[in-house]
Design a protein around this motif. Sequence first.
Motif, mmCIF file in Angstrom:
data_model
loop_
_atom_site.group_PDB
_atom_site.id
_atom_site.type_symbol
_atom_site.label_atom_id
_atom_site.label_comp_id
_atom_site.label_asym_id
_atom_site.label_seq_id
_atom_site.Cartn_x
_atom_site.Cartn_y
_atom_site.Cartn_z
ATOM 1 N N ILE A 292 0.863 -1.004 0.062
ATOM 2 C CA ILE A 292 -0.424 -0.185 0.154
ATOM 3 C C ILE A 292 0.822 0.886 -0.243
ATOM 4 O O ILE A 292 2.274 1.249 0.898
ATOM 5 C CB ILE A 292 -0.706 -0.630 1.184
ATOM 6 C CG1 ILE A 292 -1.669 -1.040 1.752
ATOM 7 C CG2 ILE A 292 -1.646 1.555 1.382
ATOM 8 C CD1 ILE A 292 -2.244 -2.106 2.776
ATOM 9 N N THR A 293 0.862 2.526 -0.756
ATOM 10 C CA THR A 293 1.520 3.514 -0.603
ATOM 11 C C THR A 293 0.107 4.612 -0.125
ATOM 12 O O THR A 293 -1.113 4.470 -0.590
ATOM 13 C CB THR A 293 1.743 4.547 -2.158
ATOM 14 O OG1 THR A 293 0.460 4.518 -2.868
ATOM 15 C CG2 THR A 293 2.511 2.940 -2.926
ATOM 16 N N ASN A 294 0.702 5.704 0.842
ATOM 17 C CA ASN A 294 -0.008 6.382 1.023
ATOM 18 C C ASN A 294 0.429 7.992 0.237
ATOM 19 O O ASN A 294 1.536 8.655 0.449
ATOM 20 C CB ASN A 294 -0.044 7.011 2.372
ATOM 21 C CG ASN A 294 -0.687 7.978 2.917
ATOM 22 O OD1 ASN A 294 -2.290 7.608 3.073
ATOM 23 N ND2 ASN A 294 -0.670 9.225 3.467
ATOM 24 N N ASN A 295 -0.526 8.595 0.368
ATOM 25 C CA ASN A 295 -0.219 10.235 -0.654
ATOM 26 C C ASN A 295 -0.896 11.139 -0.225
ATOM 27 O O ASN A 295 -2.016 10.901 -0.974
ATOM 28 C CB ASN A 295 -0.359 10.219 -2.333
ATOM 29 C CG ASN A 295 0.305 8.270 -2.629
ATOM 30 O OD1 ASN A 295 2.049 8.714 -3.185
ATOM 31 N ND2 ASN A 295 -0.139 7.110 -2.660
ATOM 32 N N HIS A 329 0.622 -4.005 -9.790
ATOM 33 C CA HIS A 329 2.339 -5.427 -9.241
ATOM 34 C C HIS A 329 1.493 -5.761 -7.779
ATOM 35 O O HIS A 329 1.886 -5.212 -6.977
ATOM 36 C CB HIS A 329 3.597 -4.817 -9.594
ATOM 37 C CG HIS A 329 4.137 -5.017 -10.489
ATOM 38 N ND1 HIS A 329 4.354 -4.617 -12.194
ATOM 39 C CD2 HIS A 329 4.890 -5.799 -11.010
ATOM 40 C CE1 HIS A 329 4.968 -5.406 -12.858
ATOM 41 N NE2 HIS A 329 4.715 -5.454 -12.450
ATOM 42 N N GLY A 330 0.125 -5.444 -8.101
ATOM 43 C CA GLY A 330 -0.711 -5.820 -6.530
ATOM 44 C C GLY A 330 -0.831 -4.362 -5.825
ATOM 45 O O GLY A 330 -0.645 -5.176 -4.312
ATOM 46 N N VAL A 331 -0.135 -3.416 -6.084
ATOM 47 C CA VAL A 331 0.084 -2.627 -4.958
ATOM 48 C C VAL A 331 -1.426 -1.626 -5.195
ATOM 49 O O VAL A 331 -1.517 -0.989 -6.322
ATOM 50 C CB VAL A 331 0.491 -1.435 -4.991
ATOM 51 C CG1 VAL A 331 1.202 -0.170 -4.717
ATOM 52 C CG2 VAL A 331 2.572 -2.055 -5.517
ATOM 53 N N LEU A 332 -2.292 -0.810 -3.637
ATOM 54 C CA LEU A 332 -2.708 -0.332 -3.763
ATOM 55 C C LEU A 332 -2.392 1.136 -2.959
ATOM 56 O O LEU A 332 -1.419 1.803 -2.222
ATOM 57 C CB LEU A 332 -4.102 -0.580 -2.443
ATOM 58 C CG LEU A 332 -4.810 -0.118 -2.352
ATOM 59 C CD1 LEU A 332 -5.908 0.092 -3.519
ATOM 60 C CD2 LEU A 332 -5.784 -0.126 -0.883
ATOM 61 N N ASN A 333 -3.165 1.960 -4.110
ATOM 62 C CA ASN A 333 -2.690 3.631 -3.584
ATOM 63 C C ASN A 333 -3.894 3.954 -3.112
ATOM 64 O O ASN A 333 -5.266 4.097 -3.513
ATOM 65 C CB ASN A 333 -1.956 3.668 -5.039
ATOM 66 C CG ASN A 333 -0.750 3.457 -6.080
ATOM 67 O OD1 ASN A 333 0.335 3.285 -4.613
ATOM 68 N ND2 ASN A 333 -1.062 2.801 -6.645
ATOM 69 N N VAL A 334 -3.858 4.957 -2.454
ATOM 70 C CA VAL A 334 -4.065 5.786 -1.332
ATOM 71 C C VAL A 334 -3.917 7.424 -1.486
ATOM 72 O O VAL A 334 -2.913 7.651 -1.574
ATOM 73 C CB VAL A 334 -4.298 5.039 0.041
ATOM 74 C CG1 VAL A 334 -5.775 6.556 0.658
ATOM 75 C CG2 VAL A 334 -5.085 3.844 0.113
ATOM 76 N N ALA A 335 -4.637 8.289 -1.749
ATOM 77 C CA ALA A 335 -4.438 9.481 -1.874
ATOM 78 C C ALA A 335 -5.288 10.633 -0.882
ATOM 79 O O ALA A 335 -7.103 10.225 -1.161
ATOM 80 C CB ALA A 335 -4.303 9.443 -3.359
ATOM 81 N N THR A 380 -9.486 7.693 -3.478
ATOM 82 C CA THR A 380 -9.565 9.289 -3.036
ATOM 83 C C THR A 380 -10.176 9.176 -2.054
ATOM 84 O O THR A 380 -11.557 8.708 -1.750
ATOM 85 C CB THR A 380 -10.286 9.989 -4.053
ATOM 86 O OG1 THR A 380 -9.674 9.710 -5.419
ATOM 87 C CG2 THR A 380 -10.405 11.723 -3.708
ATOM 88 N N VAL A 381 -9.640 9.584 -0.696
ATOM 89 C CA VAL A 381 -9.890 9.900 0.376
ATOM 90 C C VAL A 381 -10.637 11.262 1.043
ATOM 91 O O VAL A 381 -10.225 12.605 0.698
ATOM 92 C CB VAL A 381 -9.248 9.152 1.187
ATOM 93 C CG1 VAL A 381 -9.462 9.204 2.727
ATOM 94 C CG2 VAL A 381 -8.583 7.936 1.462
ATOM 95 N N SER A 382 -12.478 11.742 1.478
ATOM 96 C CA SER A 382 -12.457 13.136 1.800
ATOM 97 C C SER A 382 -12.647 12.916 3.116
ATOM 98 O O SER A 382 -12.113 11.761 4.060
ATOM 99 C CB SER A 382 -13.490 13.149 1.434
ATOM 100 O OG SER A 382 -14.543 12.121 1.909
ATOM 101 N N ALA A 428 -6.508 12.145 6.843
ATOM 102 C CA ALA A 428 -8.344 11.564 6.437
ATOM 103 C C ALA A 428 -7.186 9.887 5.725
ATOM 104 O O ALA A 428 -7.070 8.902 6.230
ATOM 105 C CB ALA A 428 -9.247 12.258 5.606
ATOM 106 N N SER A 429 -6.450 10.562 4.682
ATOM 107 C CA SER A 429 -5.777 9.539 4.135
ATOM 108 C C SER A 429 -4.709 8.645 4.805
ATOM 109 O O SER A 429 -5.420 7.013 3.743
ATOM 110 C CB SER A 429 -4.822 9.928 2.899
ATOM 111 O OG SER A 429 -4.385 9.461 1.832
ATOM 112 N N PRO A 430 -4.068 8.751 5.538
ATOM 113 C CA PRO A 430 -3.607 7.480 6.006
ATOM 114 C C PRO A 430 -4.492 6.565 6.337
ATOM 115 O O PRO A 430 -4.448 5.289 7.625
ATOM 116 C CB PRO A 430 -2.809 7.981 7.204
ATOM 117 C CG PRO A 430 -2.710 9.731 6.972
ATOM 118 C CD PRO A 430 -3.919 10.161 5.760
#
Length: 493
Positions: A292-295, A329-335, A380-382, A428-430
């Motif tokens: 997972i990545t947090n952006n 490649h199986g990564v979930l990207n959260v922003a 995308t996170v509110s 919120a994103s993390p």
Amino acid sequence: MRRRGLVAGVALTAALGATFLVPSMATAATNSPRHGTAIEPGALMNYAINVTTANRGRTLKVERAVTAAGGTVIESYAEIGVVIAQSDNAVFARTLAAEKAVLSVGATRTAAVGPTDPTYGVSDPLAPGESGKRNSNEAKAKATAKTKDEGVEADVNLIPDPSEGKQWDIAAIGADKAHEITEGSRDVLVAVLDSGIQGDHPDLVANIDTSVSASCNSGVPNSSYEAWQPTTSSHGTHVAGTIAAARNGVGIVGVAPNVRLSAIKVVSDDGFIYPEAAICGFMYATATGADITNNSYYIDPWEFWCDNAPDQVAVKTAVDRAVQYSQKHGVLNVAAAGNSGLDLANKTEDSSSPNDTVPVTRPIDANCHDIPAELDGVVTVSSTTVAGAKSGFSNYGLGVIDIAAPGSSILSTVTGGGYGIKSGTSMASPHIAGVAALLKSAHPEYSGLALADVLYEQATDVGCPVGSTQCAGSTENNGFFGDGLVDALKAVN
């Protein structure tokens, strides 16, 4: 699959309310949003170059063309067909665009690369054909060598940390109940693309995997400990604490207090997250095994990158290639969704960009995107308040916001070994990244976009406020909360 994402947390500057110094560059190149960046003779500039076909042969041809045009390769990614280069040749982009192997080329900024920029002068450049190996080989070696504490899982220990009772957000998403089942697996790695994480913070040190942490500010991973330490901002450290502050009798507890973190620094000391750093971050996170990545940022200097501007669409293509590669490649990207209070489903005007020279007021539309959050597949996170309402600062938009999480008045770790309260969609994103890490821990068979689909299905529906003229959609899915408030307990069940 519906389109995921939209504004990636309004740059670090706006996403958390932190203060970043934007340098004054009176001699910087001017910008015409419709026709691209006008480069003054002798001004040093960085470029993203997209190869027509992502393979080593075509990429090598482009690297040679860069050298022939008076440029230097900063980094090359044959796997996605992207070359990052630097040149003081005013017609560099025009020259490269004429090459048959080049799909598009664009300046990554509007200000000339100055002496304080981490990429200035491209120290220790590699010869054509070698630059890509510096990134991929180092990353693969680290992925092989990284420690996972195989077979070791922390016992569930619900003795509260001293300030856990002040974390209203943990209870709001059911993470406290989820911890009775699991606090996360050491096999799960969350990459924090941000301003760095304090490596010796007492609440984080046990969970930071130093073997896969690095700075990408120069456009090339630098894995030395000093390189990825925060220098001007607590932002990344605060984000990291929300995700995975340890349950250790000290301070607070993160959403997933037993998973590992990698610090991937993409923020310069001047407060910019330029495309070359972000692309490096996504590629490095993927190569080193991040789940997972947090952006919590948007990529500078444009809050919205538009298709009718050659530089902007070329950069957007390059970043998108890195994001899609990671997801493949199986990564979930959260922003984060951003803090401009905008309806991202109905964009009309941008007056804050470019933020590295002089902002201009320009019309924008659905073909102008915040990156990386508005790229396909990105979650995308509110932001919500302690009362469960959408935070006033949070961007929104039907079909744009995927899911909601607490982001107002969040207590977490800060540099100096302490704790602080911050507000923003960056906060919120993390929470989503942390819940995704719990879900991955409980169900390792899920990865990438499959994790996102489960999060959406498990979210608690939250309808639009009665009488709201801004919130559009149904109780099940709307512009304020997307599919609803994230639910950590359902994730581990």
